[in-house]
Design a protein around this motif. Structure first.
Motif, mmCIF file in Angstrom:
data_model
loop_
_atom_site.group_PDB
_atom_site.id
_atom_site.type_symbol
_atom_site.label_atom_id
_atom_site.label_comp_id
_atom_site.label_asym_id
_atom_site.label_seq_id
_atom_site.Cartn_x
_atom_site.Cartn_y
_atom_site.Cartn_z
ATOM 1 N N ILE A 115 0.837 -1.202 0.000
ATOM 2 C CA ILE A 115 0.000 0.000 0.000
ATOM 3 C C ILE A 115 0.867 1.244 0.000
ATOM 4 O O ILE A 115 2.001 1.239 0.492
ATOM 5 C CB ILE A 115 -0.989 0.013 1.198
ATOM 6 N N GLU A 117 1.709 5.178 0.912
ATOM 7 C CA GLU A 117 1.482 6.255 1.873
ATOM 8 C C GLU A 117 0.765 7.421 1.203
ATOM 9 O O GLU A 117 1.088 7.812 0.087
ATOM 10 C CB GLU A 117 2.830 6.727 2.423
ATOM 11 N N SER A 119 -2.296 7.439 0.121
ATOM 12 C CA SER A 119 -3.367 7.047 -0.799
ATOM 13 C C SER A 119 -4.737 7.108 -0.147
ATOM 14 O O SER A 119 -5.750 7.291 -0.825
ATOM 15 C CB SER A 119 -3.106 5.638 -1.349
ATOM 16 N N SER A 120 -4.785 6.959 1.171
ATOM 17 C CA SER A 120 -6.043 7.099 1.909
ATOM 18 C C SER A 120 -5.726 7.132 3.394
ATOM 19 O O SER A 120 -4.651 6.676 3.827
ATOM 20 C CB SER A 120 -7.001 5.940 1.619
ATOM 21 N N ASP A 121 -6.646 7.665 4.191
ATOM 22 C CA ASP A 121 -6.453 7.662 5.642
ATOM 23 C C ASP A 121 -6.367 6.233 6.169
ATOM 24 O O ASP A 121 -5.575 5.945 7.076
ATOM 25 C CB ASP A 121 -7.614 8.392 6.323
ATOM 26 N N LYS A 122 -7.174 5.348 5.615
ATOM 27 C CA LYS A 122 -7.157 3.953 6.053
ATOM 28 C C LYS A 122 -5.794 3.327 5.809
ATOM 29 O O LYS A 122 -5.244 2.643 6.675
ATOM 30 C CB LYS A 122 -8.242 3.157 5.333
ATOM 31 N N ASN A 123 -5.232 3.566 4.641
ATOM 32 C CA ASN A 123 -3.925 2.994 4.328
ATOM 33 C C ASN A 123 -2.830 3.594 5.198
ATOM 34 O O ASN A 123 -1.912 2.885 5.640
ATOM 35 C CB ASN A 123 -3.600 3.185 2.851
ATOM 36 N N ASP A 124 -2.911 4.888 5.451
ATOM 37 C CA ASP A 124 -1.919 5.505 6.338
ATOM 38 C C ASP A 124 -1.984 4.899 7.737
ATOM 39 O O ASP A 124 -0.955 4.678 8.383
ATOM 40 C CB ASP A 124 -2.139 7.014 6.409
ATOM 41 N N GLN A 125 -3.190 4.637 8.201
ATOM 42 C CA GLN A 125 -3.358 4.005 9.514
ATOM 43 C C GLN A 125 -2.709 2.633 9.534
ATOM 44 O O GLN A 125 -1.984 2.274 10.478
ATOM 45 C CB GLN A 125 -4.852 3.897 9.851
ATOM 46 N N LYS A 195 -4.235 7.926 12.073
ATOM 47 C CA LYS A 195 -5.462 8.694 11.808
ATOM 48 C C LYS A 195 -6.543 8.463 12.853
ATOM 49 O O LYS A 195 -7.474 9.255 12.961
ATOM 50 C CB LYS A 195 -6.021 8.319 10.431
#
Length: 544
Positions: A115, A117, A119-125, A195
């Motif tokens: 994934i 970094e 790309s989405s808040d979910k992926n960052d989490q 996040k």
């Protein structure tokens, strides 16, 4: 090839535990993971699940070599070599610890490679969580297999830094400094990416800051250690349990413990079989007929925790009574064996009979309404602990340890705590002690002592330190507060002190017994498992 098959098995387990359309595990590729709905979530949860396999031998390699435990017999189990500092290269416990650590690292690397970094808040989490988990593994690996940071970290070897998902890459060991630099880099990155807060059984901003505080402390960067401890303490997210709730550290489900920052969750009725015979707590106590009950609280720990009867931390120790109507004053002889005399109590005084004479135990006030008792044997004053007649095993008194048992009322169920708020106070205290801020250090120590129920007269001030330093006080408090949580061995050696095990236990049974272990001795770090050296065709170099 072994790593590839192992990794394929992990993926198979993870996907088979979820309601996903999946290919046979032998056919899974990075591309198929990308196309499988929920695969990343499953892999992420799987890394937490693997912590359950990791934590058993983590506990053994970090806790059994401390001065907090006393084994009551010899055993063919390889943990005996961890306990008595007689290292062997084919220790199955150590090898399992290594393998499970790198299994989690492999799982985190696969997710981090899948994934992107930002790309989405979910992926960052998810990235942040896995950076934390990978850092946690490397932190402990480095401290088990590498020398303390203050001992030439530029030259001393730690473990290989594996940072990608290539199963065929074989790497040499990195230096201690290189691993710590990676830890700091990854944890700082994770800190910026979180996040949301999902609870204390998941990696979080707070567990990351707690680990950063610990890492900086181990590196000797005390200002940063204190600063990160401040962040967690001042976040308001966690509170110290009150004294009457103190045993909830072990007995409450971690989600119901406001002091826990990160714990490895074990589920009631699910992660429990054979009445708990093969859990961590089973070595420490027998509960409802289950458990080996062979590893007891050490005499040195007992003498510290019993200085004040009010100290709630003693509630995690259970003396096993053999005869309730008989009081004994137990002392340790010159051969580090338990002996005792039968005593009679009269108020706060105790006497024993020697021949036709009644002799009073020596009594000294600790200045807080409590007393320490001594006996004069062989022209030598010896500390005594007074208990009802206790059961013993091979002459070693049964002081059961209950801190790793009893979660939600279930025998030896336990969710091991990796970070909790009390540690952050003590990190800040240690950092301030080393920075010369004695009063601030003592203030934080006293927060922990007050919670433990120590009376005002037993709190520390700059005027009652005597010959002790603020650092001495902090480390003594860490021993009391964080016992059996995997801290003590590192605390002693990273501060350059000598581990003192001159007390009863089968570590004294060998001709080459280690009653004391110096911080710079070879024995403070484990051998790299011989199996791992063989698998890398000698690329991994052995510890001296």
């Amino acid at each position: 090839m072994k790593n590839k098959l192992l990794y394929s098995s992990i993926i198979f387990f993870l996907l088979s535990s979820c309601s996903l359309n999946k290919e046979p595990y032998t056919d899974l590729t990075n591309e198929s993971i990308e196309k499988t709905e929920g695969a990343i979530d499953a892999l992420n949860l799987g890394n937490y699940h693997t912590l359950k396999s990791w934590v058993e031998n983590w506990h053994r390699v970090t806790e059994y070599p401390t001065d907090e435990v006393a084994l009551s017999g010899t055993t063919t189990d390889a943990f005996f070599y961890n306990y008595n500092y007689n290292r062997i290269v084919n220790n199955g416990r150590v090898n399992s610890y290594w393998e499970n650590s790198y299994k989690i690292i492999a799982g985190t690397n696969n997710i981090l490679g899948q994934i992107e970094e930002g790309s989405s808040d979910k992926n960052d989490q998810i990235i942040a969580e896995n950076l934390y988990l990978r850092s946690l593994m490397y932190f402990y690996l480095t401290n088990v297999f590498g020398r303390p940071y203050n001992q030439n970290p530029d030259a001393n070897l730690a473990v290989p830094l594996k940072l990608n998902a290539d199963p065929f890459e074989v790497l040499p060991r990195n230096t201690v400094k290189e691993v710590y630099q990676q830890l700091v880099s990854d944890l700082l990155k994770a800190e910026a990416l979180f996040k949301s807060y999902k609870g204390n059984i998941y990696a979080s901003l707070y567990s990351t800051q707690a680990l950063l505080a610990r890492v900086y402390l181990f590196m000797g960067e005390n200002d940063k250690a204190a600063s990160y401890a401040d962040k967690v303490i001042n976040s308001g997210k966690f509170t110290l349990l009150s004294g009457d709730k103190y045993t909830d550290i072990a007995k409450a489900a971690p989600e119901n413990n406001p002091e826990t920052i990160f714990a490895i969750k074990f589920l009631k009725d699910v992660d429990y079989s054979d009445n708990g015979w093969y859990t961590i707590g089973s070595m420490y106590a027998t509960i409802n007929g289950a458990g080996w009950g062979e590893m007891y609280a050490s005499r040195s720990y007992l003498e510290e925790v019993r200085k004040y009867p009010e100290d709630v931390r003693y509630s995690f120790v259970e003396p096993v009574v053999a005869k309730a109507n008989e009081l004994h004053a137990y002392y340790v002889d010159d051969n580090y064996k338990y002996n005792s005399v039968i005593v009679e109590k009269n108020g706060s005084d105790y006497t024993y009979t020697s021949g036709n004479n009644k002799i009073a135990l020596i009594k000294e006030s600790n200045g807080a309404g409590s007393f320490q008792y001594y006996i004069e044997i062989g022209n030598k004053r010896r500390t005594v602990l007074i208990d009802k007649k206790l059961e013993d095993r091979n002459g070693y008194l049964k002081y059961f340890i209950l801190k790793c048992s009893g979660q939600e009322g279930q025998g030896h169920l336990w969710s091991p705590v990796i970070s909790r708020l009390a540690e952050l106070y003590l990190i800040r205290a240690e950092a301030n002690a080393k920075l010369g801020r004695t009063q601030q250090a003592l203030d934080d120590v006293n927060v922990i002592r007050k919670r433990a129920g120590i009376p005002t007269a037993g709190l520390w001030t700059t005027s009652n330190l005597g010959t002790k330093t603020a650092l001495d006080i902090v480390l003594s408090e860490r021993k009391l507060e964080l016992a059996w949580e995997g801290h003590r061995k590192f605390d002693v050696f990273r501060n350059g002190f000598t581990l003192d095990r001159r007390y009863p236990g089968t570590h004294i049974a060998n001709s080459n017994s280690f009653l004391t272990v110096e911080a710079k001795s070879n024995e403070v770090i484990d051998y790299i498992p011989e199996q791992q050296i063989t698998l890398t065709h000698g690329i991994l170099k052995q510890n001296p």
